[in-house]
Design a protein around this motif. Structure first.
Motif, PDB file in Angstrom:
ATOM      1  N   UNK A 117     -38.344 -39.695  27.499  1.00 58.25           N
ATOM      2  CA  UNK A 117     -37.369 -39.065  26.610  1.00 58.25           C
ATOM      3  C   UNK A 117     -37.534 -39.516  25.161  1.00 58.25           C
ATOM      4  N   UNK A 118     -38.145 -40.688  24.960  1.00 60.38           N
ATOM      5  CA  UNK A 118     -38.324 -41.206  23.599  1.00 60.38           C
ATOM      6  C   UNK A 118     -39.646 -40.781  22.970  1.00 60.38           C
ATOM      7  N   UNK A 122     -44.774 -34.164  16.499  1.00 60.98           N
ATOM      8  CA  UNK A 122     -45.281 -32.852  16.117  1.00 60.98           C
ATOM      9  C   UNK A 122     -46.797 -32.874  16.084  1.00 60.98           C
ATOM     10  N   UNK A 123     -47.383 -31.743  16.388  1.00 58.85           N
ATOM     11  CA  UNK A 123     -48.822 -31.559  16.306  1.00 58.85           C
ATOM     12  C   UNK A 123     -49.212 -31.335  14.839  1.00 58.85           C
ATOM     13  N   UNK A 124     -50.496 -31.420  14.511  1.00 64.00           N
ATOM     14  CA  UNK A 124     -50.911 -31.195  13.113  1.00 64.00           C
ATOM     15  C   UNK A 124     -50.461 -29.858  12.542  1.00 64.00           C
ATOM     16  N   UNK A 125     -50.295 -28.843  13.406  1.00 64.06           N
ATOM     17  CA  UNK A 125     -49.853 -27.540  12.904  1.00 64.06           C
ATOM     18  C   UNK A 125     -48.342 -27.403  12.860  1.00 64.06           C
ATOM     19  N   UNK A 126     -47.631 -28.502  13.147  1.00 59.93           N
ATOM     20  CA  UNK A 126     -46.178 -28.475  13.112  1.00 59.93           C
ATOM     21  C   UNK A 126     -45.508 -28.159  14.424  1.00 59.93           C
ATOM     22  N   UNK A 127     -46.267 -27.840  15.450  1.00 57.49           N
ATOM     23  CA  UNK A 127     -45.691 -27.548  16.766  1.00 57.49           C
ATOM     24  C   UNK A 127     -45.132 -28.829  17.376  1.00 57.49           C
ATOM     25  N   UNK A 128     -43.904 -28.804  17.867  1.00 60.82           N
ATOM     26  CA  UNK A 128     -43.347 -30.021  18.473  1.00 60.82           C
ATOM     27  C   UNK A 128     -43.933 -30.277  19.856  1.00 60.82           C
ATOM     28  N   UNK A 129     -43.984 -31.535  20.233  1.00 61.89           N
ATOM     29  CA  UNK A 129     -44.364 -31.902  21.595  1.00 61.89           C
ATOM     30  C   UNK A 129     -43.370 -32.930  22.109  1.00 61.89           C
ATOM     31  N   UNK A 130     -43.279 -33.036  23.427  1.00 62.32           N
ATOM     32  CA  UNK A 130     -42.388 -34.008  24.059  1.00 62.32           C
ATOM     33  C   UNK A 130     -42.980 -34.391  25.399  1.00 62.32           C
ATOM     34  N   UNK A 131     -42.911 -35.676  25.712  1.00 62.50           N
ATOM     35  CA  UNK A 131     -43.447 -36.152  26.989  1.00 62.50           C
ATOM     36  C   UNK A 131     -42.643 -35.633  28.170  1.00 62.50           C
ATOM     37  N   UNK A 132     -41.430 -35.129  27.921  1.00 64.64           N
ATOM     38  CA  UNK A 132     -40.627 -34.555  28.998  1.00 64.64           C
ATOM     39  C   UNK A 132     -41.000 -33.105  29.293  1.00 64.64           C
ATOM     40  N   UNK A 133     -41.896 -32.533  28.501  1.00 67.06           N
ATOM     41  CA  UNK A 133     -42.335 -31.156  28.713  1.00 67.06           C
ATOM     42  C   UNK A 133     -42.957 -31.035  30.107  1.00 67.06           C
TER      43      UNK A 133
END
Length: 282
Positions: A117-118, A122-133
């Motif tokens: 959860x922590x 963001x990816x270089x293109x600004x796309x968010x990422x999360x380990x909970x995905x």
């Protein structure tokens, strides 16, 4: 020879399990009560075998190929400064969920979910990422189960039958679902199909190649341990699919990998298995 075996086995165990490894081992194997998996079932045979040393390295190499997963590792993991601590935590998690009391296994899963959860960014293109995905969690799972199964097939003491291979995939899928993964395969054929579906997303980023170079060329090990470690790395690379070699800048020597590397890998895993197995009672 008994003293040598004991010393070598303890040195390997301490390196992999960390300074608290003995305490964790006593609880994992000594606490009576129900387990998630039956002793002697495929998951216990695979995860308790020395081939995991090769499979674990291959899994790390495979996981770097997903840009979002690799970004999370690069920004949140201490693999450069705390490689062995990360390994100890991972090995303890695998041992707890595979062999430990069901309550301890569920607690370990809950701890990992809270850590995930922590892990956001963001990816270089600004796309968010999360380990909970769930999609990323599934990729990490697929890379692990495929790597552990392939390593066990080549270097395991007792290869699984086709039915047992399917059972193994289904068993590890139970833990993955508890961690939040989705569309988890339950047979080897489904595993192959799931891996193929991720191919369009995979590539060798600069972060991935940096992690691979560190893993292969700059591990924090004493000089005496670097040659055996190099054998395990070579064995892991030898099990990587051909299409991964160029993106990760990995060598591609098919003849040597099937002969020299496989022979050395068999000797290395056999030595680890000998050292870490309890001596026979005469």
């Amino acid at each position: 020879m008994a003293d040598l075996r004991s010393m070598l086995g303890e040195a390997i165990f301490t390196r992999v399990a960390g300074p608290e490894g003995a305490r964790h081992r006593d609880r994992i194997h000594g606490r009576p009560g129900p387990r998630l998996f039956e002793p002697g079932s495929p998951i216990t045979r695979v995860h308790g075998d020395a081939s995991m040393f090769v499979g674990g390295i291959r899994a790390l190499l495979m996981q770097t190929l997903h840009p979002a997963a690799m970004r999370g590792v690069a920004e949140h993991s201490g693999y450069r400064g705390d490689m062995w601590g990360r390994l100890a935590r991972t090995s303890t998690f695998l041992a707890t969920t595979t062999f430990g009391h069901a309550e301890d296994a569920e607690q370990a899963i809950a701890v990992v979910r809270r850590i995930h959860e922590r892990v956001t960014g963001t990816m270089p293109d600004g796309t968010p990422y999360a380990a909970t995905d769930p999609h990323l969690l599934t990729w990490v799972h697929l890379a692990e189960v495929d790597s552990f199964l392939r390593a066990h097939t080549v270097y395991g003491a007792e290869p699984l039958t086709p039915a047992e291979r399917d059972e193994y995939v289904a068993q590890v899928g139970e833990v993955a679902r508890r961690l939040g993964a989705v569309d988890v395969p339950s047979t080897e054929a489904e595993l192959d199909a799931a891996l193929a579906a991720y191919r369009p997303e995979l590539r060798g980023t600069p972060e991935a190649r940096e992690a691979v170079r560190y893993l292969m060329l700059r591990p924090p090990l004493p000089l005496a341990a670097r040659a055996p470690y190099g054998v395990l790395v070579a064995a892991a690379v030898g099990l990587m699919p051909a299409w991964t070699r160029l993106p990760l800048r990995l060598p591609w020597l098919p003849v040597s990998e099937r002969t020299v590397v496989r022979g050395l890998g068999t000797a290395a895993t056999g030595t680890i298995r000998w050292a870490m197995s309890p001596p026979a009672v005469s």
